[in-house]
Every structure is written in structure tokens, then in C-alpha cells.
Enzyme design. Structure first.
Site, mmCIF file in Angstrom:
data_model
loop_
_atom_site.group_PDB
_atom_site.id
_atom_site.type_symbol
_atom_site.label_atom_id
_atom_site.label_comp_id
_atom_site.label_asym_id
_atom_site.label_seq_id
_atom_site.Cartn_x
_atom_site.Cartn_y
_atom_site.Cartn_z
ATOM 1 N N SER A 64 -1.667 -14.333 -21.149
ATOM 2 C CA SER A 64 -1.313 -15.662 -20.619
ATOM 3 C C SER A 64 -2.201 -16.800 -21.113
ATOM 4 O O SER A 64 -1.857 -17.963 -20.888
ATOM 5 C CB SER A 64 -1.334 -15.636 -19.093
ATOM 6 O OG SER A 64 -0.202 -14.947 -18.634
ATOM 7 N N LYS A 67 -0.513 -19.357 -23.123
ATOM 8 C CA LYS A 67 0.297 -20.408 -22.482
ATOM 9 C C LYS A 67 -0.331 -21.793 -22.673
ATOM 10 O O LYS A 67 0.366 -22.797 -22.669
ATOM 11 C CB LYS A 67 0.483 -20.085 -20.992
ATOM 12 C CG LYS A 67 1.318 -18.804 -20.783
ATOM 13 C CD LYS A 67 1.326 -18.319 -19.342
ATOM 14 C CE LYS A 67 2.141 -17.023 -19.221
ATOM 15 N NZ LYS A 67 2.053 -16.416 -17.878
ATOM 16 N N TYR A 191 8.414 -15.364 -25.988
ATOM 17 C CA TYR A 191 7.383 -15.280 -24.938
ATOM 18 C C TYR A 191 6.528 -14.008 -25.079
ATOM 19 O O TYR A 191 5.294 -14.056 -25.008
ATOM 20 C CB TYR A 191 8.062 -15.348 -23.564
ATOM 21 C CG TYR A 191 7.117 -15.097 -22.427
ATOM 22 C CD1 TYR A 191 6.220 -16.078 -22.009
ATOM 23 C CD2 TYR A 191 7.089 -13.866 -21.770
ATOM 24 C CE1 TYR A 191 5.324 -15.842 -20.977
ATOM 25 C CE2 TYR A 191 6.204 -13.622 -20.739
ATOM 26 C CZ TYR A 191 5.329 -14.603 -20.344
ATOM 27 O OH TYR A 191 4.438 -14.365 -19.327
ATOM 28 N N TYR A 243 -3.595 -18.713 -11.372
ATOM 29 C CA TYR A 243 -2.558 -18.373 -10.381
ATOM 30 C C TYR A 243 -3.086 -18.582 -8.974
ATOM 31 O O TYR A 243 -3.749 -19.582 -8.709
ATOM 32 C CB TYR A 243 -2.046 -16.931 -10.593
ATOM 33 C CG TYR A 243 -1.832 -16.644 -12.048
ATOM 34 C CD1 TYR A 243 -0.837 -17.329 -12.744
ATOM 35 C CD2 TYR A 243 -2.641 -15.767 -12.752
ATOM 36 C CE1 TYR A 243 -0.657 -17.123 -14.097
ATOM 37 C CE2 TYR A 243 -2.458 -15.557 -14.108
ATOM 38 C CZ TYR A 243 -1.473 -16.231 -14.764
ATOM 39 O OH TYR A 243 -1.298 -16.040 -16.090
ATOM 40 N N VAL A 261 -3.749 -11.223 -18.521
ATOM 41 C CA VAL A 261 -3.875 -9.846 -18.012
ATOM 42 C C VAL A 261 -4.480 -8.872 -19.036
ATOM 43 O O VAL A 261 -4.695 -7.713 -18.714
ATOM 44 C CB VAL A 261 -2.547 -9.261 -17.457
ATOM 45 C CG1 VAL A 261 -2.149 -9.910 -16.149
ATOM 46 C CG2 VAL A 261 -1.440 -9.310 -18.484
HETATM 47 N N1 GLN Z 1 -0.932 -13.140 -16.432
HETATM 48 C C1 GLN Z 1 -0.551 -12.717 -17.616
HETATM 49 O O1 GLN Z 1 -1.327 -12.635 -18.544
HETATM 50 C C2 GLN Z 1 0.870 -12.268 -17.701
HETATM 51 C C3 GLN Z 1 1.406 -12.192 -19.107
HETATM 52 C C4 GLN Z 1 2.299 -11.017 -19.322
HETATM 53 N N2 GLN Z 1 2.752 -11.021 -20.687
HETATM 54 C C5 GLN Z 1 3.478 -11.040 -18.387
HETATM 55 O O2 GLN Z 1 4.411 -11.709 -18.667
HETATM 56 O O3 GLN Z 1 3.503 -10.424 -17.366
#
Ligand code: GLN
Length: 309
Positions: A64, A67, A191, A243, A261
Site C-alpha cells: 500500500s 498508493k 492495482y 488506516y 502489508v
Molecule cells: N494495506 C495494504 O498494504 C493492502 C494492500 C494489498 N495489496 C491489498 O489490497 O490487500
């Protein structure tokens, strides 16, 4: 400035006895294979000095954190009109939560939860085949970091394509509300590949340096975004980058940051430095457990904070 190498070394020493804490992300099979007993950290200062410790040169799945780069690209393409498609408020729920999306008619709370990032990817895809959009992001990140060796890990992307059921649900939901312009499988293809960007702490800190330096990368001389846009991206990272752990991260670390993650966290000390830390074990909300501890130590030992000294 404090002796940053000595501070990084002291953090490493204090983290080592705790190495392995947390739980690797196992809902993406390829990430479940990663050895949790790893820790690396890198700092790049706005005057061009690089400091590293531990596994700072090992590439990991930035997930993420990507992003932030995709958001920068999308804002470059459509400017403030992006905010018709996605909000700017903390979600207070999990990164892959679907409940809010129904309440708010398919407009995700912010660009860093999965739904918001999927909408942002859809924006970047306008006028492109999915493969071109992925290529554009990869070129952008290489340009930011000034490093042509950065790649996307196809195995991780494939692993998530096979198991990313929740993201499929989120994307279909948004498509039903007409907040996706492209077919769901195309958008998710982009994505999942952006999430599979593979970078080391040092590459990540270099790529994000523009956010610590008023929108320009002092090491390459590249002007990336305006100072105002850099400030705003930092504001979004501070309020939404972790988050439903964003409040806690602001409380303990006090710097804008974005987690993934894969166990990475990218953080910004505006006007001073960009920082990346990686340790794969995650806490309950999906943020790197020891990564956050290390950043808290860094903030305490340097006095860096956006809230005063
Ligand atoms: N928080 C994350 O890093 C989530 C990214 C992961 N690719 C997902 O879509 O679940």
C-alpha cells in the site's frame, strides 16, 4: 544535526531482541512466505545524505505504500477534480473494509484504503491500456528514486490476483455505483501490480524524498509536485496513512507516514528527511509492528515531529 548513523545503529540494537514480533500478512500467499526476522531502515536527508541500517538494501513488497505514488500521478493528471471520486477523511475502519462504501454510495473515504486506491488507479488508467498504466507507474517510481533497477514482482501480483476476493468485491461495488470507468479485472490488474512494486528501504526513502523537500527531489534536481501539493499529500498520509491505526501512529511517531502489508512504512519529516523502515511482522491493524516502534524511537531520539519539538 544529531548523528543520524549513531541513532539508526542504536535503534537497530534495541529492535534486534524483538525481531520476529507481529504476524506476516498471510492472506496473500506469496507474502506469507517472507521471513519475519528481518529489519531494515534508511534515511535520506534533504541535503542529500543517506543513512542505512540492517536489511536496508533488501527489496520487499511495498504494497500500500505504492498508493502514495499512484495518488501523486493521479493528481498530476486530473488535479483537484480527483476528489469527486474519492474523499479525504480517515476511515476508522480496516483497509479492506466494505461497509463504509455502501453507506457512502461507492465514494471511498480516502485514497489510501483499498477502495480509494482502486478508484485512483482507475483515474490513472484513463486513455491507457492496463499494461501502459503499470509501465507509467514503474517509470515514475524509477524516475523519483533515480534507480532503473526497481521492478514489479510478478509472483506477488499473481498471488494477489488469485486470492484478492475482497478487492474484487470492492471494485465491483464501485463499478455498480459508476465510480470505476474501466472493467473491474483491468483496474485490479493495475492495482495488484502497483502493490507488487519491489523496493528496498533505501530506494523507497529516495523515491519519497520530494515529499520532505517541498515537492522537488534535491538529489536529482527533479521538480515533482508543487510545495502545496507535497504538503497536502503529507496531510493525507498523516490522517489516513495507517488506516484505523492512523491516530495511534500520529500520537506515537508524529510524522506523516504510509504503511503496507509487506511490512514497510514510509515516513516524512518535512524539511528534514524521508525515512523508510521494513519489518514484515504486522500488528492487528495490518501495519508493521517493529517498523512503527523503530519510527517512534527515531522521532524520540531526533526530536522530529510535525507537532513541535
Ligand atoms: N494495506 C495494504 O498494504 C493492502 C494492500 C494489498 N495489496 C491489498 O489490497 O490487500
Amino acid at each position: 544535526m544529531a548523528d543520524l548513523q549513531a541513532i539508526l545503529d542504536s535503534i537497530h540494537t534495541d529492535i534486534l531482541p524483538r525481531i520476529g514480533e507481529g504476524k506476516v500478512a498471510d492472506y496473500i500467499p506469496e507474502l506469507a512466505k517472507v521471513d519475519p526476522r528481518q529489519f531494515g531502515m534508511a534515511i535520506v536527508t534533504v541535503d542529500g545524505k543517506v543513512y542505512r541500517v540492517g536489511d536496508a538494501d533488501i527489496a520487499f513488497s511495498i504494497q500500500s505504500i505504492s498508493k502514495v505514488f499512484m495518488l501523486t500521478l493521479a493528481l498530476g493528471k486530473v488535479g483537484e477534480s480527483l476528489w469527486k471520486r474519492v474523499g479525504r477523511e480517515p476511515s476508522g475502519s480496516a483497509f479492506n473494509s466494505i461497509v463504509q462504501l455502501e453507506h457512502e454510495s461507492g465514494i471511498p473515504r480516502n485514497p489510501f484504503i483499498n477502495a480509494g486506491a482502486i478508484a485512483v488507479s482507475d483515474v490513472v488508467m484513463a486513455g491507457h491500456a492496463p499494461r501502459e498504466a503499470i509501465g507509467e507507474l514503474l517509470r515514475f517510481v524509477r524516475y523519483l528514486a533515480d534507480d532503473e533497477s526497481i521492478t514489479i514482482d510478478d509472483k506477488v501480483a499473481r498471488s494477489e490476483t488469485q486470492t484478492g476476493y475482497r478487492n474484487v468485491a470492492l471494485a465491483n461495488f464501485m463499478r455498480a455505483y459508476r465510480n470505476l470507468d474501466h472493467p473491474v479485472d483491468h483496474v485490479l490488474g493495475v492495482y495488484f501490480h502497483q502493490c507488487a512494486l519491489s523496493m528496498s528501504c533505501e530506494q523507497l526513502a529516495r523515491a519519497g524524498l520530494f515529499l520532505a523537500a517541498r515537492g522537488s527531489n534535491p538529489m536529482t534536481g527533479h521538480s515533482v509536485v508543487s510545495p502545496k501539493r507535497a504538503r497536502r499529500i503529507n496531510a493525507l498520509m498523516l490522517t489516513c496513512g495507517h488506516y484505523d491505526g492512523s491516530g495511534d501512529f500520529a500520537y506515537h511517531v508524529g510524522l506523516p507516514g504510509k504503511s503496507g502489508v509487506g511490512g514497510g512504512i514510509f515516513a516524512v519529516a518535512p524539511g528534514i528527511a524521508s525515512i523508510a523502515v521494513w519489518s514484515p511482522g504486522l500488528n492487528k491493524v495490518g501495519n508493521s509492528q517493529l517498523g512503527a516502534v523503530a519510527l517512534e524511537m527515531l522521532a524520540a531520539r531526533t526530536g522530529w515531529s510535525v507537532f513541535g519539538d
